[in-house]
Enzyme design. Structure first.
Site, PDB file in Angstrom:
ATOM      1  N   ARG A 234     -37.534  10.077  39.038  1.00 14.69           N
ATOM      2  CA  ARG A 234     -38.346   9.029  38.653  1.00 14.69           C
ATOM      3  C   ARG A 234     -38.493   8.017  39.724  1.00 14.69           C
ATOM      4  NH1 ARG A 234     -40.662  12.600  36.689  1.00 14.69           N
ATOM      5  NH2 ARG A 234     -41.248  13.128  34.527  1.00 14.69           N
ATOM      6  N   ASP A 258     -39.666  11.911  46.485  1.00 14.83           N
ATOM      7  CA  ASP A 258     -40.758  12.596  45.840  1.00 14.83           C
ATOM      8  C   ASP A 258     -41.378  11.949  44.689  1.00 14.83           C
ATOM      9  OD1 ASP A 258     -42.294  15.091  45.787  1.00 14.83           O
ATOM     10  OD2 ASP A 258     -41.291  15.220  43.690  1.00 14.83           O
ATOM     11  N   GLU A 263     -46.295   4.992  42.020  1.00 14.63           N
ATOM     12  CA  GLU A 263     -46.977   6.116  42.276  1.00 14.63           C
ATOM     13  C   GLU A 263     -48.530   6.492  41.676  1.00 14.63           C
ATOM     14  OE1 GLU A 263     -43.911   9.286  41.434  1.00 14.63           O
ATOM     15  OE2 GLU A 263     -45.237   9.979  40.020  1.00 14.63           O
ATOM     16  N   HIS A 295     -44.721  13.828  44.655  1.00 16.48           N
ATOM     17  CA  HIS A 295     -44.298  14.341  43.285  1.00 16.48           C
ATOM     18  C   HIS A 295     -44.624  15.649  43.375  1.00 16.48           C
ATOM     19  CE1 HIS A 295     -43.357  12.712  38.996  1.00 16.48           C
ATOM     20  NE2 HIS A 295     -43.054  13.944  39.156  1.00 16.48           N
TER      21      HIS A 295
HETATM   22  P1  NAD Z   1     -31.814  16.822  31.766  1.00 15.40           P
HETATM   23  O1  NAD Z   1     -32.096  16.144  30.407  1.00 15.40           O
HETATM   24  O2  NAD Z   1     -31.564  18.427  31.848  1.00 15.40           O
HETATM   25  O3  NAD Z   1     -30.774  16.220  32.627  1.00 15.40           O
HETATM   26  C1  NAD Z   1     -30.762  14.703  32.724  1.00 15.40           C
HETATM   27  C2  NAD Z   1     -29.102  14.257  32.781  1.00 15.40           C
HETATM   28  O4  NAD Z   1     -29.129  12.985  33.103  1.00 15.40           O
HETATM   29  C3  NAD Z   1     -28.205  14.702  31.659  1.00 15.40           C
HETATM   30  O5  NAD Z   1     -27.128  15.659  31.765  1.00 15.40           O
HETATM   31  C4  NAD Z   1     -27.916  13.013  31.114  1.00 15.40           C
HETATM   32  O6  NAD Z   1     -26.715  13.194  30.437  1.00 15.40           O
HETATM   33  C5  NAD Z   1     -28.046  12.524  32.320  1.00 15.40           C
HETATM   34  N1  NAD Z   1     -27.956  10.883  32.050  1.00 15.40           N
HETATM   35  C6  NAD Z   1     -28.762  10.245  31.355  1.00 15.40           C
HETATM   36  N2  NAD Z   1     -28.754   9.170  31.463  1.00 15.40           N
HETATM   37  C7  NAD Z   1     -27.889   9.071  32.306  1.00 15.40           C
HETATM   38  C8  NAD Z   1     -27.308   7.858  33.215  1.00 15.40           C
HETATM   39  N3  NAD Z   1     -27.616   6.565  32.438  1.00 15.40           N
HETATM   40  N4  NAD Z   1     -26.412   7.759  34.018  1.00 15.40           N
HETATM   41  C9  NAD Z   1     -26.304   9.159  34.583  1.00 15.40           C
HETATM   42  N5  NAD Z   1     -26.752  10.423  33.839  1.00 15.40           N
HETATM   43  C10 NAD Z   1     -27.380   9.966  32.944  1.00 15.40           C
HETATM   44  O7  NAD Z   1     -33.149  16.705  32.685  1.00 15.40           O
HETATM   45  P2  NAD Z   1     -33.431  17.469  34.091  1.00 15.40           P
HETATM   46  O8  NAD Z   1     -34.258  18.501  33.585  1.00 15.40           O
HETATM   47  O9  NAD Z   1     -32.432  17.778  34.808  1.00 15.40           O
HETATM   48  O10 NAD Z   1     -34.456  16.399  34.758  1.00 15.40           O
HETATM   49  C11 NAD Z   1     -33.981  15.263  35.320  1.00 15.40           C
HETATM   50  C12 NAD Z   1     -35.168  14.496  35.679  1.00 15.40           C
HETATM   51  O11 NAD Z   1     -35.776  14.857  36.632  1.00 15.40           O
HETATM   52  C13 NAD Z   1     -36.010  13.979  34.773  1.00 15.40           C
HETATM   53  O12 NAD Z   1     -35.944  13.126  33.551  1.00 15.40           O
HETATM   54  C14 NAD Z   1     -37.495  13.804  35.517  1.00 15.40           C
HETATM   55  O13 NAD Z   1     -37.673  12.542  35.394  1.00 15.40           O
HETATM   56  C15 NAD Z   1     -37.130  14.466  36.661  1.00 15.40           C
HETATM   57  N6  NAD Z   1     -38.135  15.582  37.070  1.00 15.40           N
HETATM   58  C16 NAD Z   1     -38.836  15.561  38.378  1.00 15.40           C
HETATM   59  C17 NAD Z   1     -39.521  16.432  38.717  1.00 15.40           C
HETATM   60  C18 NAD Z   1     -40.337  16.307  40.038  1.00 15.40           C
HETATM   61  O14 NAD Z   1     -41.305  17.177  40.328  1.00 15.40           O
HETATM   62  N7  NAD Z   1     -40.153  15.243  40.857  1.00 15.40           N
HETATM   63  C19 NAD Z   1     -39.746  17.598  38.040  1.00 15.40           C
HETATM   64  C20 NAD Z   1     -39.155  17.464  36.763  1.00 15.40           C
HETATM   65  C21 NAD Z   1     -38.191  16.621  36.330  1.00 15.40           C
END
Ligand code: NAD
Length: 332
Positions: A234, A258, A263, A295
């Site tokens: 994000r 990305d 954005e 994105h």
């Molecule tokens: P997920 O929930 O499986 O994993 C997130 C991880 O981050 C978890 O292991 C959690 O414990 C950890 N976390 C939470 N707070 C934290 C902190 N303060 N410090 C360190 N780690 C922390 O989520 P995911 O499916 O792996 O997705 C991650 C992120 O990717 C989403 O939140 C979303 O914002 C982003 N995303 C972007 C796109 C894109 O197209 N660019 C697509 C999907 C997701």
């Protein structure tokens, strides 16, 4: 259910249209983004389907509740755009797509890393201009480098597997450590140690009040000179002003993003005939060692199909009044 689908693009329509005949829902595809000006378009529908930059803040949720639209399906994983407290207050149910091909995002993060490390984005333009000179195109091997992964959930895990395959040393920071990753050879460290030791840092944690501007003036100081920072999570994980300053001083050697904090007014639209008024993105675009995509990390056929399938499953459960598998609510 009758569903108003906001911020629809052609690729959303294609993936949903393939699966809708197997479900008892009708979709009306709306191009506008959901916000306080467009929320009235939801009138008469049973549910709305929203994406990352749709506004689900207090005024929009209030209006949805007044229209008796109390079911929202997010066709994304992140839900930082939703005021969960207000949703609970208005009795609005919200579901998301927790994981849709995490490999899609992890592979895109690597696409950014490899383009930057081997300057393929420059080579592509050069060769199209019949310029086959290699001057200025020297890159670096990933093999043997230390990569720091912040957030080792679904996407972070897929990212770690790829990094290990490249022969990198993989360091990780998360609030919860994965035994599976440790067995694979990933080493968990405190955030500061990870920042100090990593030549490449990739962000895969969600945007929360605790992670907002995680990359800032102070944390940048800890990183080695010439570090590569990759953000496919994000935009607001990065404080753009400090990153621009660090690019100018060459503290940051490479930046691949990305996502971008501002954005919302730019991405998912063709602005090729417009004058961009956002001074920060235009400054970022001016650096030769910055690669920006709009994105699109999620945008693979596999991920789009999974998003449509899970969204329709969420609607099935909502309609049947079942316990919701993918509900998003305030943590108690
Ligand atoms: P997920 O929930 O499986 O994993 C997130 C991880 O981050 C978890 O292991 C959690 O414990 C950890 N976390 C939470 N707070 C934290 C902190 N303060 N410090 C360190 N780690 C922390 O989520 P995911 O499916 O792996 O997705 C991650 C992120 O990717 C989403 O939140 C979303 O914002 C982003 N995303 C972007 C796109 C894109 O197209 N660019 C697509 C999907 C997701």
């Amino acid at each position: 259910m009758n569903v108003a689908c906001f911020s629809t693009k052609s690729y959303d329509r294609e993936s949903f249209d393939q699966l809708i005949p197997k479900h008892a829902h009708q979709f009306t595809y709306l191009e506008p983004k959901l916000d306080k000006h467009t929320v009235s378009l939801a009138e008469g529908y049973d549910a709305i389907c929203a994406f990352v930059n749709d506004h689900l803040d207090a005024p929009v949720l209030k209006k949805l509740a007044a229209l008796n639209v109390k079911k929202i399906v997010l066709r994304c994983a992140g839900y930082n755009q939703v005021d969960l407290e207000k949703a609970a207050e208005y009795g609005i149910q919200i579901c998301r797509v927790p994981a849709y091909s995490p490999e899609a995002v992890a592979e895109h993060a690597f696409a950014l890393i490899l383009s930057l490390s081997r300057k393929t984005h420059k080579a592509f333009n050069r060769v199209r201009d019949n310029n086959f000179s290699l001057e200025g195109l020297a890159g670096f091997n990933l093999h043997g480098k230390t990569i720091g992964v912040i957030g080792t959930g679904a996407i972070g895990k897929a990212f770690c597997s790829i990094a290990l395959g490249f022969g990198c040393k993989v360091l990780a920071y998360d609030l919860i450590e994965s035994k599976e990753l440790k067995t694979m050879g990933v080493e968990y460290l405190g955030l500061d140690d990870l920042l100090m030791q990593s030549q490449v840092i990739s962000l895969h944690c969600p945007l929360t009040p605790g992670t907002k501007h995680l990359i800032n003036k102070k944390t940048l100081e800890l990183m080695p000179k010439g570090v590569m920072i990759i953000n496919t999570s994000r935009g607001a994980l990065i404080e753009t002003k400090s990153v621009i300053r660090a690019l100018k001083t060459k503290k940051i050697g490479y930046l691949g993003i990305d996502v971008y904090e501002q954005e919302e007014d730019l991405f998912f639209r063709d602005l090729s005939e417009e004058i961009l008024m956002d001074e920060q993105i235009t400054r970022l675009m001016s650096f030769p060692n910055v690669l920006i995509t709009g994105h699109q990390a999620f945008l693979t056929k596999e991920a789009l199909n999974q998003i449509a399938a899970t969204t329709l499953f969420n609607l099935d459960e909502m309609e049947a009044g079942k316990k919701l598998t993918h509900e998003v609510k305030i943590e108690s």
